[in-house]
Design an enzyme around this catalytic site. Structure first.
Site, PDB file in Angstrom:
ATOM      1  N   ARG A 123      18.029  13.499  12.983  1.00 43.90           N
ATOM      2  CA  ARG A 123      18.088  14.927  12.459  1.00 43.90           C
ATOM      3  C   ARG A 123      19.417  14.973  11.611  1.00 43.90           C
ATOM      4  NH1 ARG A 123      17.970  19.268  17.588  1.00 43.90           N
ATOM      5  NH2 ARG A 123      18.203  20.300  15.648  1.00 43.90           N
ATOM      6  N   ASP A 152      -1.904   3.631  -4.424  1.00 42.76           N
ATOM      7  CA  ASP A 152      -2.608   2.589  -3.561  1.00 42.76           C
ATOM      8  C   ASP A 152      -2.139   1.448  -3.455  1.00 42.76           C
ATOM      9  OD1 ASP A 152      -4.789   2.477  -1.435  1.00 42.76           O
ATOM     10  OD2 ASP A 152      -5.924   1.268  -3.281  1.00 42.76           O
ATOM     11  N   LYS A 168      -0.253  10.801   1.133  1.00 43.20           N
ATOM     12  CA  LYS A 168       0.350  10.353  -0.012  1.00 43.20           C
ATOM     13  C   LYS A 168       0.267  10.567  -1.346  1.00 43.20           C
ATOM     14  CE  LYS A 168      -0.292   5.927   1.463  1.00 43.20           C
ATOM     15  NZ  LYS A 168      -1.209   6.300   2.619  1.00 43.20           N
ATOM     16  N   HIS A 179       0.845  -1.200   0.129  1.00 40.32           N
ATOM     17  CA  HIS A 179      -0.047   0.060  -0.081  1.00 40.32           C
ATOM     18  C   HIS A 179       1.178   1.213  -0.013  1.00 40.32           C
ATOM     19  CE1 HIS A 179      -3.380   2.571   0.705  1.00 40.32           C
ATOM     20  NE2 HIS A 179      -2.717   3.180   1.935  1.00 40.32           N
TER      21      HIS A 179
END
Length: 322
Positions: free
Chosen positions: A245, A179, A161, A140
């Protein structure tokens, strides 16, 4: 799971001539991508004969059979075809020997012919069957081509998305699948992603509905296949979670036992996800070419510390405390 493809599909795909076809021959399922050139089998050595592979013969095999004694020739052909391989393909348009045609009829082996050379035909068939029979899975997400780099965008339903994909399309990148992303592991280890044919080129945007990207943005906005090289995982921002980070640690996720470079992007209002995906793709390409920005920064900092720069150390300590 073992995948297969019908012999009839291969015949139609490569326009093979049917010299002999049993009643259910076209329905035979091919399970192996590699072909068998039966030189050793014709010489009488059949210990490692694999009857699940397609047989391919050309001028050299036919020439060898012609010089054998007729009785021995028939015996060798019968011994080979009695193992009932899925089909026998003759390359270069060679004319089959009467014994060969008779044995195919007796043992129910389809006899096919191509005008291609054996080398070219072997290459084409192996490449095609390797893709069709490759291990696969469905994930997905959204698969995009970004700067020539296959990026699989994943995350919970409704996280953004498809909206990110539309913004990337507007910037000139291409949609592969939305999808449902079908991913195959090719023999060389590459992961190739595509969309199921029924939903190919379509994308769903909540509040708008289903869009045909090819018609809305043009053919340059879509692509049939792309290698999956980077996964961008979107997740809701969690203030309690510590996010990377610097990017010093390379995270990967296995898809069909192939590690794929993965980054996690926290989502919250104000973050431009399409820009982040673009930069992630460019940074991944740069890493592949041997340059890692985080490693370079780390090297410079260590050099500065070793040179005794207290101001830099204080600044790093201040940033760490934030």
């Amino acid at each position: 799971m073992q995948y297969s493809i019908s012999l009839g599909h291969i015949i139609d795909k490569f326009e093979l001539e049917e010299l002999h076809m049993p009643e259910t021959g076209r329905k035979k399922q091919i399970l192996r991508s590699d072909l068998h050139r039966p030189g050793l089998a014709l010489a009488g050595f059949t210990e490692f004969f694999d009857n699940k592979r397609l047989l391919l013969m050309s001028r050299s095999e036919i020439a060898y059979l012609r010089q054998l004694d007729p009785t021995l020739r028939k015996s060798r052909i019968d011994e080979m075809l009695s193992r009932r391989s899925p089909a026998l393909i003759l390359a270069r348009g060679v004319i089959p020997l009467p014994e060969l045609r008779e044995a195919c009829q007796n043992f129910g082996v389809p006899l096919l012919r191509s005008n291609e050379s054996s080398t070219i035909l072997t290459s084409k068939l192996f490449e095609y069957l390797s893709i069709q029979l490759a291990p696969r899975t469905t994930m997905h997400g959204v698969l995009m081509e970004v700067y020539g780099w296959g990026v699989l965008i994943t995350g919970e339903s409704g996280i953004g998305k498809s909206e990110t994909a539309v913004e990337l399309i507007k910037r000139g990148h291409r949609l592969v699948a939305d999808d449902a992303v079908e991913i195959k592991r090719l023999p060389d280890g590459r992961l190739q992603g595509t969309a199921p044919e029924s939903i190919r080129h379509f994308i769903e945007i909540r509040g708008i509905g289903v869009l045909d990207v090819r018609r809305l943005f043009g053919m340059s906005a879509v692509k049939l296949y792309e290698n999956v090289l980077l996964m961008v995982r979107l997740e809701n921002w969690d203030s309690k979670k510590k996010y990377d980070r610097l990017g010093l640690e390379d995270e990967t996720m296995d898809i069909l036992d192939v590690p794929v470079s993965t980054i996690t992007v926290p989502v919250r209002p104000g973050r431009n996800l399409s820009t982040i995906v673009e930069v992630a793709a460019m940074n991944a390409r740069m890493k592949m070419m041997g340059y890692n920005s985080a490693r370079e920064l780390e090297r410079r900092i260590l050099e500065s510390i070793q040179a005794g720069s207290p101001a830099l150390v204080e600044e790093l300590q201040r940033r760490d405390a934030l």
